[in-house]
Scaffold this motif. Structure first.
Motif, PDB file in Angstrom:
ATOM      1  N   GLU A 179       0.871  -1.150   0.140  1.00  0.00           N
ATOM      2  CA  GLU A 179       0.039  -0.042   0.194  1.00  0.00           C
ATOM      3  C   GLU A 179       0.903   1.369  -0.087  1.00  0.00           C
ATOM      4  O   GLU A 179       0.572   2.317  -0.962  1.00  0.00           O
ATOM      5  CB  GLU A 179      -0.910  -0.102   1.203  1.00  0.00           C
ATOM      6  N   HIS A 198       2.543   1.771  -3.372  1.00  0.00           N
ATOM      7  CA  HIS A 198       1.417   2.146  -4.349  1.00  0.00           C
ATOM      8  C   HIS A 198       1.206   3.782  -4.253  1.00  0.00           C
ATOM      9  O   HIS A 198       1.164   4.521  -4.931  1.00  0.00           O
ATOM     10  CB  HIS A 198       0.050   1.541  -4.218  1.00  0.00           C
ATOM     11  N   LEU A 199       1.289   4.149  -2.791  1.00  0.00           N
ATOM     12  CA  LEU A 199       0.757   5.546  -2.587  1.00  0.00           C
ATOM     13  C   LEU A 199       2.019   6.208  -3.075  1.00  0.00           C
ATOM     14  O   LEU A 199       1.959   7.487  -3.704  1.00  0.00           O
ATOM     15  CB  LEU A 199       0.652   5.776  -1.166  1.00  0.00           C
ATOM     16  N   GLU A 200       3.377   5.936  -2.700  1.00  0.00           N
ATOM     17  CA  GLU A 200       4.386   6.499  -3.316  1.00  0.00           C
ATOM     18  C   GLU A 200       4.612   6.798  -4.488  1.00  0.00           C
ATOM     19  O   GLU A 200       4.857   7.709  -5.236  1.00  0.00           O
ATOM     20  CB  GLU A 200       5.721   5.923  -2.840  1.00  0.00           C
TER      21      GLU A 200
END
Length: 353
Positions: A9, A12-14
């Motif tokens: 997660e 993915h956010l990065e």
């Protein structure tokens, strides 16, 4: 498994943040374009719905509006089935200061506000609520309207009014646009008239800006004889079968009367109170006619600039006399004679008997 899920997660956010940052210029440009389209579309919609017109601009500090309207008041009247009465406003070199008189509820404040609003809308790139408008650029817009206390700071309504008026007199330039509504009403009649008189003269002689000045002091209309660029106007009203009819039309010249008692009757004041007020008014008007009125003697006053110059010259004469004194060389007798001479000079320059 939970740790791997959190790590995935975060990754993915990065990645999403990095993608957004890489496109930040395009996103900002798109937001700016959408904002411009939104503003232009909103102004266009209002212009079409309200039959607004495109203003033109001039290099001179003029303000020419034909059939100007207040869009908010007009919309409120339309909901109740009434029609807004449009008015012209022409400010120029020979009539840059309009003195507007007339009864309460006659439309003075609305007239002031609608022209200030037209100036703001025009310079914001919008069409304006008028049949036609031509104006010179306004560097600042000043307003002194309404009544408000600032009790937290220990300021009364009158104090707030004076602070705002002082700021206008200190900052307004010949390219400014000023609206002043009932300056001086928050204090006694004589003080209020004196302040309003001086403010009108200062706006005319010193600031020299485009100004709309609404007042109930009919005595101020005497200034039209002495101020070349001051123009008199009033909101029209008529009495019909004992009832007051407010026409909301602006006409040239001063108001013939204030219709204060008629407005009180219209507001539901008890008939006995209105009759008593009528009797008191008759007495007051008789006294005013006998003494020459509230503004008796004001015609003999020099204009604002001339009065200020006279005071400055008087101070200069006394200052020169004081600077010429050799204090160390004076005897007690000469010092006393000098004091008497200065006192006499102060009396002569101050005009005391």
């Amino acid at each position: 498994a939970g740790a791997r899920a959190l790590a995935a997660e975060a990754a993915h956010l990065e990645e999403l943040v990095a993608t957004a940052l890489a496109s930040r210029d395009a996103i900002a440009a798109t937001a700016d374009a959408l904002a411009r389209i939104d503003v232009a579309a909103a102004l266009a919609e209002r212009a079409v719905e309200g039959a607004w017109s495109r203003p033109t601009f001039a290099d001179t500090p003029c303000f020419e509006v034909r059939d100007g309207r207040h869009p908010v008041v007009e919309a409120a009247l339309a909901r109740s089935g009434d029609r807004f009465v449009a008015n012209d406003c022409v400010l120029g070199d020979r009539s840059r200061l309009w003195l507007v008189t007339g009864p309460n509820m006659g439309g003075k404040s609305t007239f002031l506000r609608q022209n200030a609003l037209i100036a703001v809308l025009a310079q914001a790139g919008s069409y304006v609520p008028a049949a036609a408008a031509r104006l010179g650029l306004v560097d600042r817009l000043f307003s002194r309207v309404g009544a408000s206390d600032n009790l937290a700071r220990g300021r009364s309504t009158f104090m707030v009014e004076m602070v705002e008026t002082a700021a206008i007199l200190a900052q307004a330039t010949p390219d400014s646009f000023v609206i002043l509504d009932e300056v001086g009403r928050g204090t006694s009649t004589y003080d209020g008239l004196a302040i309003a008189w001086a403010v009108v003269e200062a706006i005319h002689e010193d600031n020299r800006c485009r100004c709309l000045f609404a007042t109930h002091y009919h005595e101020l209309t005497r200034l039209a004889e002495r101020c070349d660029a001051l123009s008199l106007h009033h909101v029209r009203a008529r009495e019909w079968k004992g009832e007051l009819v407010l026409l909301h039309e602006l006409a040239d010249g001063p108001a013939d009367r204030s219709y204060g008692l008629a407005v009180a009757r219209l507001a539901g004041m008890p008939p006995a109170t209105v009759q008593r007020a009528k009797a008191v008014l008759a007495k007051l008007e008789a006294g005013r006619a006998k003494t020459g009125g509230l503004a008796a003697g004001l015609d003999d006053l020099p204009l604002f600039a001339a009065a200020a110059q006279a005071e400055e010259e008087a101070c200069d004469a006394i200052r020169a006399e004081v600077e010429a004194i050799d204090v160390d060389a004076l005897t007690p007798r000469e010092a006393l004679d000098t004091l008497y001479r200065l006192k006499a000079l102060a009396r002569e320059t101050g005009g005391e008997g």
